[in-house]
Scaffold this motif. Structure first.
Motif, short mmCIF file in Angstrom:
data_model
loop_
_atom_site.label_atom_id
_atom_site.label_comp_id
_atom_site.label_asym_id
_atom_site.label_seq_id
_atom_site.Cartn_x
_atom_site.Cartn_y
_atom_site.Cartn_z
N SER A 367 39.07 65.31 71.15
CA SER A 367 38.76 65.89 72.42
C SER A 367 38.55 65.31 73.76
N ARG A 368 38.23 63.75 73.47
CA ARG A 368 38.21 62.72 74.65
C ARG A 368 39.53 62.62 75.25
N ALA A 369 40.53 62.56 73.98
CA ALA A 369 41.96 62.16 74.54
C ALA A 369 42.62 63.15 75.29
N VAL A 370 42.24 64.41 74.85
CA VAL A 370 42.92 65.88 75.46
C VAL A 370 42.28 65.89 76.97
N ALA A 371 40.88 65.40 77.16
CA ALA A 371 40.46 65.42 78.15
C ALA A 371 40.90 64.42 79.33
N ALA A 372 41.41 63.20 78.87
CA ALA A 372 42.10 62.46 79.56
C ALA A 372 43.31 62.89 80.12
N ILE A 373 43.98 63.66 79.27
CA ILE A 373 45.58 64.25 79.56
C ILE A 373 45.15 65.35 80.88
N MET A 374 44.11 65.96 80.61
CA MET A 374 43.82 67.03 81.47
C MET A 374 43.48 66.56 83.09
N ASP A 375 42.54 65.41 82.88
CA ASP A 375 42.56 64.58 84.07
C ASP A 375 43.58 64.01 84.92
N LEU A 376 44.64 63.71 83.91
CA LEU A 376 45.88 63.15 84.45
C LEU A 376 46.68 64.27 85.27
#
Length: 533
Positions: A367-376
């Protein structure tokens, strides 16, 4: 889409509850009474994972550096796979991919296939076919379903019926150790009380409590079958205790031990298997191997599915796909933007890589990893604002190419693909359909440019009928308006085609130089909200 939903939810795993038992409120061990988990010897993988054995996050220490031994409980193949199967196997597949692709760990996975069981026999009798024929049918179905979900196959599948001699030998050893007994009816049971407080690792059930009423065939209510005596006309194998077949729990213990011996790093399955299945596996294996701790890490999942979670996954899928297509269009010069702040994007990309690795190291926090991708993606989109005129600024193609490469690599590593339209289209003819759509959109773009009387449609010379006597720019403008009026039906036809395709989930984007297309969810909504050219 299942993979993306699984990636968002994969980190939400769980351990067994405070205890599972039948009516009668059996006494449960306190935390102090329960046998404590012992950190294994070996090499630290750099990952911290929630371990159902210790009921806490623990450093994942592997017996062999860079190699993880992993046993996965496979299906009982009496029917088609259901949502629970899909959810569990997708989540553990994502964890396996993270270990392999982001931490360089070679995973050796064995999956047991239960191809003889009460349910299989019952269903086979109903269908008037042999149990083994039924099992093969549903085993193949299961494998096809997993392939459709892009779940990687295990290193090896092992069927119960291929390992009957090993199972019989395993049972004989447990009997010899004094922890199992055969009955006059040809059954063999594991003696749970003989283990005392050694029983009850994943749960808190205490084996020495008052038993409920039991069949005369076994000594105690909590004893479980290692070997079941055959019933008339039932598939069976010859054993020292008579004709019969294995009990459920002994199958996985034997298969995993046959491959990995007493050293098993990881054992996985649904939370519903924690008790009694995994608890009994542990008891059997620790008796057989005469070891203090078998199976160092037990990872469990629970089904979490809702319409809301699927909608969230669809929105994420659309946002990611849209960014990749826009970024590709920018690289190709099809999307004209103001100058890009490359330094900001390079910094964001570097930070994202660090955040993703840290998230995965913390109990596979997808969840945190995908959130980082979405922020990028958010920061990438902020600088992809289209402008009407090209000021001749140099394009920052390299930074956007690097971002696309990282995002696609991230999701490819987890079993998902955004870069290829044919994947979204699906089917054997997907590549052909993709090429047909490419040609259709190119043809429509030419017709649209002609209908709009754009200079590209007529070449670099003045439009036909323009004269130098009148102001050139005014003459060109008037002539273009006249041509656009004459060609209006063509433009309307282009808009109509775009709307029709939107109903099928195919979204055409008209850009300054060319038109592009993509697959989107909710085609009817797209059609209703789309503006005319």
């Amino acid at each position: 889409m299942a993979m993306l939903r699984g990636a968002v939810a994969a980190a939400r795993r769980c351990g067994p509850g405070p205890g599972t038992g039948k009516a009668g409120a059996p006494r449960r061990y306190s935390a102090a009474e329960r046998r404590q988990w012992v950190p294994p010897a070996g090499r630290d993988s750099g990952i911290v994972a929630y371990n159902s054995r210790s009921r806490s996050k623990e450093p994942l220490v592997l017996g062999t550096e860079g190699v993880a031994t992993w046993y996965s409980c496979g299906p009982t193949v009496y029917d088609r796979a259901h949502l629970g199967h899909a959810s569990s196997y997708v989540r553990f597949d994502i964890i396996r991919r993270i270990m392999t692709r982001f931490f360089g760990i070679e995973v050796i996975m064995v999956m047991g296939i239960t191809d003889i069981d009460d349910k299989i026999i019952k269903r086979a009798n109903e269908m008037n076919i042999s149990p083994l024929a039924l099992a093969r049918i549903y085993e193949d179905d299961f494998k096809q379903d997993m392939a459709a979900l892009k779940v990687l196959p295990p290193t090896v599948y092992m069927r119960v019926t291929d390992n009957i001699p090993h199972i019989i030998s395993f049972i004989k050893t447990i009997i010899a150790c004094g922890q199992a007994y055969a009955t006059s009816q040809g059954n063999v049971y594991f003696d749970v009380k003989s283990l005392g407080k050694r029983y009850g690792v994943l749960t808190t059930i205490c084996p020495d409590t008052q038993d409920e009423a039991v069949d005369a065939d076994k000594r105690h209510g909590k004893d479980f079958a290692l070997w079941k005596a055959a019933k008339p006309q039932e598939l069976s194998w010859t054993s020292p205790w008579g004709k019969g077949r294995p009990g459920w729990h002994i199958e996985c213990s034997t298969i995993s031990s046959a491959v990995f011996g007493k050293q098993l790093d990881i054992h996985t399955g649904g939370i519903d298997l924690a008790f009694p299945h995994h608890e009994n596996e542990i008891a059997q294996c620790e008796v057989y191997h005469q070891c203090e701790q078998w199976g160092n890490y037990f990872l469990h999942s629970a089904v979490e599915f809702s319409d809301e979670s699927m909608e969230d996954a669809k929105h994420l899928h659309q946002a990611i796909s849209s960014f990749i297509r826009d970024a590709n269009a920018y690289i190709k010069g099809q999307l004209v933007c103001d100058p890009v702040r490359e330094d900001i994007l390079w910094e964001r990309l570097a930070n994202t890589k660090v955040t993703v690795k840290a998230a995965f190291a913390d109990d596979f926090d997808t969840s945190r990893a995908v959130a980082a991708i979405m922020d990028l993606i958010h920061h990438g989109n902020r600088q992809l604002k289209a402008v009407t005129k090209d000021a001749g600024s140099p394009r920052s193609s390299v930074v956007y190419g690097s971002i696309i490469s990282y995002i696609e690599g991230f999701f490819n590593a987890l079993g998902m693909s955004f870069g290829e339209r044919q994947v979204a289209l699906g089917g054997d003819n997907s590549v052909v359909l993709s090429n047909v759509m490419d040609e259709l959109v190119k043809f429509r773009a030419k017709v649209r440019h002609y209908a709009l009387a754009l200079p590209e449609a007529a070449g670099t010379v003045p439009l036909e009928g323009a004269t130098a006597a009148k102001g050139p720019e005014q003459e060109q403008k008037e002539k273009r308006q006249q041509l656009m009026q004459e060609r209006k039906p063509l433009l309307e036809a282009c808009d109509s085609l775009r709307g029709d395709l939107a109903a099928f989930g195919i979204h055409i984007k008209d850009r300054a130089a060319v038109s592009t297309w993509e697959i989107v969810e909710g085609g009817q909504e797209e059609q209703q909200t789309e503006k005319k050219s």
